[in-house]
Design a protein around this motif. Structure first.
Motif, PDB file in Angstrom:
ATOM      1  N   CYS B  34     -23.727 109.445   9.156  1.00 53.35           N
ATOM      2  CA  CYS B  34     -22.305 109.442   9.531  1.00 53.35           C
ATOM      3  C   CYS B  34     -21.978 110.498  10.581  1.00 53.35           C
ATOM      4  CB  CYS B  34     -21.458 109.667   8.280  1.00 53.35           C
ATOM      5  SG  CYS B  34     -19.694 109.826   8.634  1.00 53.35           S
ATOM      6  N   VAL B  35     -21.245 110.054  11.582  1.00 58.92           N
ATOM      7  CA  VAL B  35     -20.690 110.962  12.585  1.00 58.92           C
ATOM      8  C   VAL B  35     -19.174 110.861  12.524  1.00 58.92           C
ATOM      9  CG1 VAL B  35     -20.473 111.504  15.029  1.00 58.92           C
ATOM     10  CG2 VAL B  35     -22.660 110.685  14.124  1.00 58.92           C
ATOM     11  N   LEU B  36     -18.528 111.986  12.268  1.00 59.04           N
ATOM     12  CA  LEU B  36     -17.073 112.007  12.240  1.00 59.04           C
ATOM     13  C   LEU B  36     -16.569 112.486  13.595  1.00 59.04           C
ATOM     14  CD1 LEU B  36     -14.807 111.561  10.032  1.00 59.04           C
ATOM     15  CD2 LEU B  36     -14.686 114.059   9.928  1.00 59.04           C
ATOM     16  N   VAL B 124     -20.008 116.340  12.898  1.00 59.59           N
ATOM     17  CA  VAL B 124     -18.590 116.250  13.283  1.00 59.59           C
ATOM     18  C   VAL B 124     -18.474 116.702  14.721  1.00 59.59           C
ATOM     19  CG1 VAL B 124     -16.228 116.869  12.705  1.00 59.59           C
ATOM     20  CG2 VAL B 124     -18.003 117.023  10.966  1.00 59.59           C
ATOM     21  N   LEU B 125     -17.901 115.886  15.545  1.00 66.14           N
ATOM     22  CA  LEU B 125     -17.691 116.352  16.903  1.00 66.14           C
ATOM     23  C   LEU B 125     -16.324 115.948  17.414  1.00 66.14           C
ATOM     24  CD1 LEU B 125     -19.976 114.355  19.376  1.00 66.14           C
ATOM     25  CD2 LEU B 125     -19.230 113.535  17.179  1.00 66.14           C
ATOM     26  N   GLY B 126     -15.799 116.753  18.363  1.00 68.14           N
ATOM     27  CA  GLY B 126     -14.475 116.420  18.852  1.00 68.14           C
ATOM     28  C   GLY B 126     -14.051 117.307  20.003  1.00 68.14           C
ATOM     29  N   TRP B 127     -13.064 116.792  20.710  1.00 63.12           N
ATOM     30  CA  TRP B 127     -12.531 117.462  21.899  1.00 63.12           C
ATOM     31  C   TRP B 127     -11.204 118.101  21.541  1.00 63.12           C
ATOM     32  CZ3 TRP B 127      -8.520 115.082  25.390  1.00 63.12           C
ATOM     33  CH2 TRP B 127      -8.273 115.873  26.520  1.00 63.12           C
ATOM     34  N   GLN B 136     -13.211 123.411  11.664  1.00 62.43           N
ATOM     35  CA  GLN B 136     -12.616 123.448  10.326  1.00 62.43           C
ATOM     36  C   GLN B 136     -13.541 122.794   9.300  1.00 62.43           C
ATOM     37  OE1 GLN B 136      -9.430 124.830   9.632  1.00 62.43           O
ATOM     38  NE2 GLN B 136     -10.024 124.564   7.493  1.00 62.43           N
ATOM     39  N   TRP B 137     -14.073 121.635   9.633  1.00 59.65           N
ATOM     40  CA  TRP B 137     -15.010 120.943   8.750  1.00 59.65           C
ATOM     41  C   TRP B 137     -16.200 121.837   8.412  1.00 59.65           C
ATOM     42  CZ3 TRP B 137     -16.266 116.917   5.701  1.00 59.65           C
ATOM     43  CH2 TRP B 137     -15.380 115.832   5.626  1.00 59.65           C
ATOM     44  N   ALA B 138     -16.781 122.452   9.438  1.00 54.05           N
ATOM     45  CA  ALA B 138     -18.008 123.234   9.250  1.00 54.05           C
ATOM     46  C   ALA B 138     -17.782 124.430   8.332  1.00 54.05           C
ATOM     47  CB  ALA B 138     -18.548 123.702  10.596  1.00 54.05           C
ATOM     48  N   SER B 139     -16.546 124.930   8.304  1.00 57.21           N
ATOM     49  CA  SER B 139     -16.295 126.075   7.424  1.00 57.21           C
ATOM     50  C   SER B 139     -15.695 125.647   6.084  1.00 57.21           C
ATOM     51  CB  SER B 139     -15.376 127.088   8.115  1.00 57.21           C
ATOM     52  OG  SER B 139     -14.075 126.576   8.208  1.00 57.21           O
ATOM     53  N   VAL B 145     -21.732 119.671   6.375  1.00 56.00           N
ATOM     54  CA  VAL B 145     -21.813 119.510   7.834  1.00 56.00           C
ATOM     55  C   VAL B 145     -23.160 120.020   8.357  1.00 56.00           C
ATOM     56  CG1 VAL B 145     -20.798 120.135  10.057  1.00 56.00           C
ATOM     57  CG2 VAL B 145     -19.315 119.677   8.094  1.00 56.00           C
ATOM     58  N   LYS B 146     -23.953 119.091   8.817  1.00 56.18           N
ATOM     59  CA  LYS B 146     -25.274 119.422   9.362  1.00 56.18           C
ATOM     60  C   LYS B 146     -25.136 119.923  10.790  1.00 56.18           C
ATOM     61  CE  LYS B 146     -29.799 117.180   9.733  1.00 56.18           C
ATOM     62  NZ  LYS B 146     -30.507 115.897   9.568  1.00 56.18           N
ATOM     63  N   LEU B 147     -24.248 119.297  11.520  1.00 56.29           N
ATOM     64  CA  LEU B 147     -24.053 119.628  12.939  1.00 56.29           C
ATOM     65  C   LEU B 147     -22.572 119.490  13.293  1.00 56.29           C
ATOM     66  CD1 LEU B 147     -25.084 120.062  15.936  1.00 56.29           C
ATOM     67  CD2 LEU B 147     -25.241 117.563  16.057  1.00 56.29           C
ATOM     68  N   ALA B 148     -22.050 120.519  13.985  1.00 58.56           N
ATOM     69  CA  ALA B 148     -20.690 120.421  14.531  1.00 58.56           C
ATOM     70  C   ALA B 148     -20.771 120.602  16.037  1.00 58.56           C
ATOM     71  CB  ALA B 148     -19.787 121.480  13.915  1.00 58.56           C
ATOM     72  N   VAL B 149     -20.060 119.756  16.753  1.00 56.91           N
ATOM     73  CA  VAL B 149     -20.039 119.866  18.217  1.00 56.91           C
ATOM     74  C   VAL B 149     -18.589 119.937  18.695  1.00 56.91           C
ATOM     75  CG1 VAL B 149     -20.842 118.917  20.408  1.00 56.91           C
ATOM     76  CG2 VAL B 149     -22.138 118.457  18.310  1.00 56.91           C
ATOM     77  N   PRO B 150     -18.034 121.138  18.677  1.00 60.75           N
ATOM     78  CA  PRO B 150     -16.673 121.293  19.214  1.00 60.75           C
ATOM     79  C   PRO B 150     -16.726 121.489  20.723  1.00 60.75           C
ATOM     80  CG  PRO B 150     -17.382 123.293  18.054  1.00 60.75           C
ATOM     81  CD  PRO B 150     -18.561 122.378  18.110  1.00 60.75           C
ATOM     82  N   PHE B 151     -16.053 120.634  21.473  1.00 62.72           N
ATOM     83  CA  PHE B 151     -16.006 120.867  22.917  1.00 62.72           C
ATOM     84  C   PHE B 151     -14.570 121.058  23.385  1.00 62.72           C
ATOM     85  CE2 PHE B 151     -15.524 116.217  23.622  1.00 62.72           C
ATOM     86  CZ  PHE B 151     -16.224 115.710  22.540  1.00 62.72           C
ATOM     87  N   CYS B 152     -14.379 122.074  24.224  1.00 64.06           N
ATOM     88  CA  CYS B 152     -13.061 122.447  24.740  1.00 64.06           C
ATOM     89  C   CYS B 152     -12.075 122.660  23.585  1.00 64.06           C
ATOM     90  CB  CYS B 152     -12.521 121.394  25.713  1.00 64.06           C
ATOM     91  SG  CYS B 152     -13.618 121.056  27.086  1.00 64.06           S
ATOM     92  N   GLY B 153     -12.440 123.533  22.670  1.00 63.48           N
ATOM     93  CA  GLY B 153     -11.555 123.820  21.554  1.00 63.48           C
ATOM     94  C   GLY B 153     -11.930 125.145  20.936  1.00 63.48           C
TER      95      GLY B 153
END
Lengths: 334, 334
Positions: B34-36, B124-127, B136-139, B145-153
């Motif tokens: 799953c990718v959120l 979880v990834l998001g712009w 928020q998910w990662a904490s 959460v195995k991987l979080a990819v926050p971009f421009c945030g």
């Protein structure tokens, strides 16, 4: 505060500004070399520009009245020179004809040459819209300007800067109830306070840099704790002390800043500058970024020098004296 | 578009959001990892987040429904999940209780675990505000959460970012006539158009960078000529398509973004993250500057990586698919 009467003054647009005048202050003796030091957006000549001027308390500033004849003229629309707020009749208030940097500099030239009898070359320096006037002077009267020192400003208002100003303008215009299409004094007897407060908040993100807020410059330098209080005690306090139509008038001047928009030039105004130009942007300025200054320096050529102010203050680095380190840097550089 | 019913949902504030629900979309088979991929400020799940999702026309994007089960949940207040615009009664419209990133992520967690039966770790990834939710998910659910990819945030909304949002908020609130204290639909049956247009113009200087405007990105990428037309055809078009109270609701969520503001932590939320974090700011982003991301990376430690998107697009670099080069960079990086 002194006034120079311009009479019925013809603007670049062809319109006549009736019974126009410039308000100005002078420091020092007219026998000394003249330094012109025009005002910035919303700036006044009374408690306005003195942060670079030596006084008994601060004897070591760049502009020393013992050595220079310092002339501080007020922008049209600042509330001291001819402005919407002090003009009545059919061309008063919101109907006052728009003025450009060209018009301001033409009027200042008249003040210096005809009013004060200055025939020698002068230096012109200024912050922000003051910088715009410094560039304008150097291209409009190239043989009269020996040195121009524009800091945190530009020779032509960039697209991004124009866009930022749309937000500032929008803050007042969105307050349709308070602004009354510009007839707020006539119809309500008071300023559009909601719009002016919003203007302060809109400006807040632009005036200081990200780094300034990150490092809590507001606590450190102004002793204001809490970001909401910064909005009220610094920004809204500033903006609500102004007249809405005056702010819109000067904003129009700024948005239309372009030294090539004059009879003398066709897109090549920077090359027409004969004096030396010392351009000082702040590395963290969000609306006059140093990249733009670099481009302008390259156009001018060898007689221009670029000196970047390294400061977290952003646009306020050149600003009204709050950033003491940056003022020292300016003093030393000039 | 699907809906997950949350019932009477208790918020972080203690208030109850009655009959709450999340709108969401899924891509691919639930048997895959799953990718959120949550939404951004004003973003929708219909014609909203798909710029990173592979389609028959664009088969090589980062998120491939052949390999992943992609879940796109809508923010509270975006008009699709529970929002001021779609809620009536005493807690509807302008009176809808405020929601935090914590609330959004708690609701999404319920959707995934109870609604969709997902028990494995997720990415979880998001712009932008999507990035806020990724942090928020990662904490909030560190072991999920195995991987979080926050971009421009960011993980916590900075002072400067908060200040910028004051201007966005002020644009609507200054239109007192149109906004009617939030009861514009009840009292006038229409959106506060002056305020929404102003919001677009306020946003214009922040969304794209100085470099973007300098290089006329609006002509090059959108075929819009003239800066005034950019205001109308890009920014006002975007902002007037939104509901004012929804925009203010999400803005409140954003202004209060802070992953340490939850029971699990006391100022040390970033250290609580267990999964890998790939943080991707844009070097020209004016409200999520890379310096802030660097600080957040340093707090997280070894499991975080910082990869700067070099782009003139500014905040829009990670944005809704308009900057094709940046999307490719994101695709390659994820």
């Amino acid at each position: 505060i002194k006034y120079y009467q311009l009479g019925d003054f013809e603007l670049q647009s062809g319109e006549i500004l009736p019974a126009a005048y410039i308000a100005y202050l002078t420091y020092g003796s007219p026998t000394n070399p003249c330094v012109l030091y025009p005002t910035w957006y919303s700036g006044t000549i009374v408690a306005g520009n003195e942060w670079l001027i030596s006084t008994p308390e601060h004897p070591r500033r760049a502009l020393d009245p013992e050595r220079y004849f310092i002339v501080v003229p007020a922008l049209f629309g600042n509330g001291e020179s001819t402005s919407p707020s002090n003009t009545t009749g059919p061309k008063g208030g919101v109907n006052m004809p728009k003025t450009t940097f060209y018009d301001n500099v033409k009027a200042q030239h008249q003040l210096l040459t005809q009013g004060l009898g200055i025939t020698d070359q002068i230096a012109v320096l200024g912050w922000s819209m003051g910088a715009g006037q410094a560039f304008q002077w150097a291209s409009q009267y190239p043989d009269m300007v020996k040195l121009a020192v524009p800091f945190c400003g530009s020779a032509r208002t960039s697209f991004h800067n124009w866009v930022f100003l749309e937000a500032v303008k929008g803050a007042i215009l969105a307050d349709t109830e308070g602004y009354c299409s510009g007839r707020y004094m006539e119809e309500k007897g008071k300023q559009p306070l909601v719009g002016l407060k919003t203007l302060g908040r809109v400006y807040a993100g632009w005036g200081f840099s990200q780094a300034f807020y990150r490092e809590k410059g507001f606590e450190k330098y102004y002793g204001i704790e809490g970001i909401e209080r910064v909005m009220v005690e610094f920004w809204e306090k500033w903006s609500t002390s102004k007249d809405a139509n005056n702010m819109l008038h000067m904003l129009w001047t700024w948005q239309h800043g372009d030294i090539s928009a004059q009879p003398l030039y066709a897109g090549k105004a920077l090359k027409g500058i004969q004096g030396k130009v010392l351009i000082m942007p702040c590395d963290n300025d969000l609306y006059f970024p140093p990249e733009d200054s670099q481009i302008e320096k390259d156009y001018i050529g060898d007689n221009a020098e670029l000196k970047v102010i390294k400061s977290i203050w952003g646009h306020w680095a050149g600003g009204p004296g709050d950033s003491k380190e940056d003022v020292e840097f300016l003093d030393d550089s000039i």
